[in-house]
Design an enzyme around this catalytic site. Structure first.
Site, PDB file in Angstrom:
ATOM      1  N   LYS A  16       0.863  -1.186   0.000  1.00 54.77           N
ATOM      2  CA  LYS A  16       0.000   0.000   0.000  1.00 54.77           C
ATOM      3  C   LYS A  16       0.891   1.225   0.000  1.00 54.77           C
ATOM      4  CE  LYS A  16      -4.526   0.731   0.367  1.00 54.77           C
ATOM      5  NZ  LYS A  16      -5.607  -0.189  -0.007  1.00 54.77           N
TER       6      LYS A  16
HETATM    7  N1  LIG Z   1     -11.539   2.074  -4.408  1.00 53.59           N
HETATM    8  C1  LIG Z   1     -11.327   0.774  -4.266  1.00 53.59           C
HETATM    9  O1  LIG Z   1     -11.300   0.003  -5.241  1.00 53.59           O
HETATM   10  C2  LIG Z   1     -11.161   0.193  -2.911  1.00 53.59           C
HETATM   11  C3  LIG Z   1     -11.335   0.940  -1.767  1.00 53.59           C
HETATM   12  N2  LIG Z   1     -11.288   0.327  -0.543  1.00 53.59           N
HETATM   13  C4  LIG Z   1     -11.489   1.076   0.686  1.00 53.59           C
HETATM   14  O2  LIG Z   1     -12.795   1.639   0.697  1.00 53.59           O
HETATM   15  C5  LIG Z   1     -12.781   2.862   1.441  1.00 53.59           C
HETATM   16  C6  LIG Z   1     -13.336   3.970   0.574  1.00 53.59           C
HETATM   17  O3  LIG Z   1     -12.554   4.044  -0.610  1.00 53.59           O
HETATM   18  P1  LIG Z   1     -13.079   4.779  -1.926  1.00 53.59           P
HETATM   19  O4  LIG Z   1     -14.548   4.635  -2.038  1.00 53.59           O
HETATM   20  O5  LIG Z   1     -12.206   4.346  -3.019  1.00 53.59           O
HETATM   21  O6  LIG Z   1     -12.709   6.278  -1.566  1.00 53.59           O
HETATM   22  P2  LIG Z   1     -13.344   7.616  -2.151  1.00 53.59           P
HETATM   23  O7  LIG Z   1     -12.313   8.648  -1.930  1.00 53.59           O
HETATM   24  O8  LIG Z   1     -13.908   7.406  -3.507  1.00 53.59           O
HETATM   25  O9  LIG Z   1     -14.599   7.863  -1.175  1.00 53.59           O
HETATM   26  C7  LIG Z   1     -14.480   8.007   0.202  1.00 53.59           C
HETATM   27  C8  LIG Z   1     -15.850   8.464   0.720  1.00 53.59           C
HETATM   28  O10 LIG Z   1     -15.813   8.490   2.150  1.00 53.59           O
HETATM   29  C9  LIG Z   1     -16.347   9.742   2.561  1.00 53.59           C
HETATM   30  N3  LIG Z   1     -15.843  10.078   3.884  1.00 53.59           N
HETATM   31  C10 LIG Z   1     -14.614  10.507   4.228  1.00 53.59           C
HETATM   32  N4  LIG Z   1     -14.582  10.771   5.537  1.00 53.59           N
HETATM   33  C11 LIG Z   1     -15.825  10.494   6.006  1.00 53.59           C
HETATM   34  C12 LIG Z   1     -16.450  10.581   7.267  1.00 53.59           C
HETATM   35  N5  LIG Z   1     -15.783  11.024   8.326  1.00 53.59           N
HETATM   36  N6  LIG Z   1     -17.749  10.194   7.399  1.00 53.59           N
HETATM   37  C13 LIG Z   1     -18.435   9.756   6.334  1.00 53.59           C
HETATM   38  N7  LIG Z   1     -17.910   9.672   5.104  1.00 53.59           N
HETATM   39  C14 LIG Z   1     -16.625  10.045   4.959  1.00 53.59           C
HETATM   40  C15 LIG Z   1     -15.917  10.707   1.485  1.00 53.59           C
HETATM   41  O11 LIG Z   1     -16.666  11.919   1.530  1.00 53.59           O
HETATM   42  C16 LIG Z   1     -16.235   9.855   0.269  1.00 53.59           C
HETATM   43  O12 LIG Z   1     -17.640   9.882   0.016  1.00 53.59           O
HETATM   44  C17 LIG Z   1     -11.334   3.050   1.900  1.00 53.59           C
HETATM   45  O13 LIG Z   1     -11.186   2.450   3.170  1.00 53.59           O
HETATM   46  C18 LIG Z   1     -10.541   2.242   0.878  1.00 53.59           C
HETATM   47  O14 LIG Z   1      -9.289   1.824   1.381  1.00 53.59           O
HETATM   48  C19 LIG Z   1     -11.088  -1.016  -0.421  1.00 53.59           C
HETATM   49  C20 LIG Z   1     -10.902  -1.788  -1.526  1.00 53.59           C
HETATM   50  C21 LIG Z   1     -10.809  -1.236  -2.849  1.00 53.59           C
HETATM   51  O1  LIG Z   2      -7.009  -2.744  -6.923  1.00 54.94           O
HETATM   52  C1  LIG Z   2      -5.986  -2.939  -6.295  1.00 54.94           C
HETATM   53  O2  LIG Z   2      -4.973  -3.407  -6.772  1.00 54.94           O
HETATM   54  C2  LIG Z   2      -5.897  -2.633  -4.819  1.00 54.94           C
HETATM   55  C3  LIG Z   2      -7.122  -2.033  -4.245  1.00 54.94           C
HETATM   56  C4  LIG Z   2      -6.854  -1.695  -2.811  1.00 54.94           C
HETATM   57  O3  LIG Z   2      -6.001  -0.895  -2.518  1.00 54.94           O
HETATM   58  C5  LIG Z   2      -7.592  -2.376  -1.767  1.00 54.94           C
HETATM   59  O4  LIG Z   2      -8.216  -3.413  -2.034  1.00 54.94           O
HETATM   60  O5  LIG Z   2      -7.542  -1.912  -0.616  1.00 54.94           O
END
Ligand SMILES: NC(=O)C1=CN([C@@H]2O[C@H](COP(=O)(O)OP(=O)(O)OC[C@H]3O[C@@H](n4cnc5c(N)ncnc54)[C@H](O)[C@@H]3O)[C@@H](O)[C@H]2O)C=CC1
Ligand SMILES: O=C(O)CCC(=O)C(=O)O
Length: 424
Positions: free
Chosen positions: A114
């Protein structure tokens, strides 16, 4: 095996300790040898870099960047890059380890890594973010590579940043190397289905767990924290399968409508409103934290770490938590959830759809071929369903939670692979 005492958990848990305390319980259940325990708990490589960037006003700001490779036992390391003010070494270490376990749970041939930069992308111009992303890539050029370490998006990054990373890496090699990152725009070799993959996997994990808990999706209510990539896709896809999403939230607050939120309308609103739900009128605004304690069947934390803790776990009414985010539940909260018969489908299983389709993207790049969306979805759905069933069976076999079962599956796979590779 005295070494496997659960890691001491201090009052304020740090994500790496939280990860380690679950790891220790699973290692104990498996009877893991001391030597392997020590290998698996120690990150393989931890890099901290200083990134000087010229800002739009001409000043130079130095940002701190990280890349942690937890393991490359199963294959090249894989994991996202996070842009957020909360980024720190312990967080990145935990996130890297979770990637190792996640890839192992869904049986894809990657180790875990990461990265992150401590910055606030919301307060930076596109030009500043581009210069920062390129400097980060350039500074870590020796770490990355399609057979070494393959970044992807995480919180605060997306296809745009992946395009810059791919371009910067390609320039350094004198040729286009699109398999060096995943989550790219389609025109640069991104995969159909990657954008929605994590939310789609959360949907499959949620429906699989609902079936086991005998919750009928058509009578179920769901609350989702975080309305970014993961949360909004999970909301949309669950809603399409009959689940009523009664609450959503983002950094601006939480929005509740007991009759169900029109998810397509909320997504359109967010997209037209600088990526924010602020001012959304399709639901009543409630304090952000209250979303966690609503009277729903399914709760999906899809924002960040450590939102369900020992201090609030007892207030959760949902029967099922499906972890879209990485590390949303602290180790101390696990015991309280168990006591209250709340099931948690753990992050390393529930949100693995993203890295699964990243793997498909990397495979397609290496083949120089494009799969259809149907093929991507069919294969990732199958992996998610099979992995859920496997973890569920192991939880029955060892009489442990789904979380500990997922760690058992992962640690067993990585430690066996290590033995085959002649690690000791
Ligand atoms: N994007 C991906 O493919 C993956 C993401 N994740 C995890 O999922 C989670 C979200 O990632 P993404 O959706 O990609 O990020 P993103 O940046 O697209 O969205 C994050 C969301 O969380 C909200 N947020 C931030 N602080 C907050 C709070 N205090 N209360 C409520 N909402 C809040 C933001 O406003 C936004 O809507 C993270 O933990 C990330 O590591 C896990 C696996 C894969
Ligand atoms: O798509 C990837 O390779 C990693 C996504 C990721 O960072 C996660 O699953 O937390």
């Amino acid at each position: 095996m005295g070494y496997i005492e659960p890691a001491p958990i201090k009052d304020k848990e740090n994500p790496f300790e939280s990860m380690m305390s679950r790891f220790n319980v699973a290692a104990q259940a498996l009877g893991l040898e001391d030597e392997i325990y020590n290998v698996l708990k120690s990150p393989y490589k931890q890099v901290i870099v200083s990134l000087p960037v010229t800002m739009d006003d001409g000043s130079i700001r130095v940002f701190e960047g990280y890349r942690v490779i937890h393991s490359n036992i199963l294959g090249p390391s894989k994991g996202g890059v996070r842009f957020d003010m909360g980024v720190n070494l312990d967080e990145v270490k935990a996130l890297a380890a979770w990637m190792t376990w996640k890839c192992a749970v869904v049986d894809i041939p990657y180790g875990g890594a990461k990265g992150g930069i401590k910055c606030n992308p919301r307060e930076m111009s596109a030009g500043e973010i581009e210069r920062l992303t390129r400097t980060y890539t350039q500074t870590l050029i020796e770490i990355f590579g399609p057979d070494r370490d393959i970044p992807a998006p995480d919180m605060g990054t997306g296809p745009r940043e992946m395009a810059w990373m791919m371009d910067e890496y390609s320039k350094s090699q004198g040729m286009t190397v699109n398999a060096v990152v995943t989550g790219k725009p389609l025109v640069l070799g991104g995969s159909l289905g990657r954008t929605e993959a994590t939310g789609r996997g959360v949907m499959i994990a949620a429906l699989s767990a609902m079936e086991k808990r005998k919750i009928n999706p058509f009578n179920a209510k769901c609350a989702i924290q975080g309305f970014g990539n993961v949360g909004s896709w999970a909301a949309k896809l669950l809603n399409e399968r009959g689940v009523k999403v009664v609450a959503i939230s983002d950094i601006s607050g939480a929005y509740f409508n007991d009759n169900g939120i029109d998810i397509n309308e909320a997504i359109a609103y967010r997209d037209a409103n600088k990526n924010s739900l602020e001012g959304y009128k399709g639901a009543e605004k409630i304090p952000g934290d209250e979303l966690l304690f609503l009277d729903v069947d399914v709760l999906i934390p899809a924002a960040m770490e450590d939102v369900i803790t020992k201090d609030n776990a007892g207030k959760i009414k949902a029967k099922l938590i499906v972890e879209g985010a990485n590390g949303p539940t602290s180790a101390k909260a696990d015991a309280i959830l168990k006591e209250n018969d709340v099931w948690a489908v753990p992050d390393i299983l529930a949100n693995a759809g993203g890295v699964t389709v990243s793997y498909f993207e990397w495979v397609q790049n290496r083949l120089g071929y494009k799969w259809t969306r149907e093929r991507v979805n069919r294969r990732s759905d199958r992996i998610m369903k099979t992995s859920f069933n496997h973890v569920y069976e192991v939880s029955q076999q060892y009489d442990v939670s789904l979380r500990i079962a997922a760690y058992i599956v992962a640690i067993d796979k990585v430690s066996n692979t290590y033995k085959y590779r002649g690690g000791f």
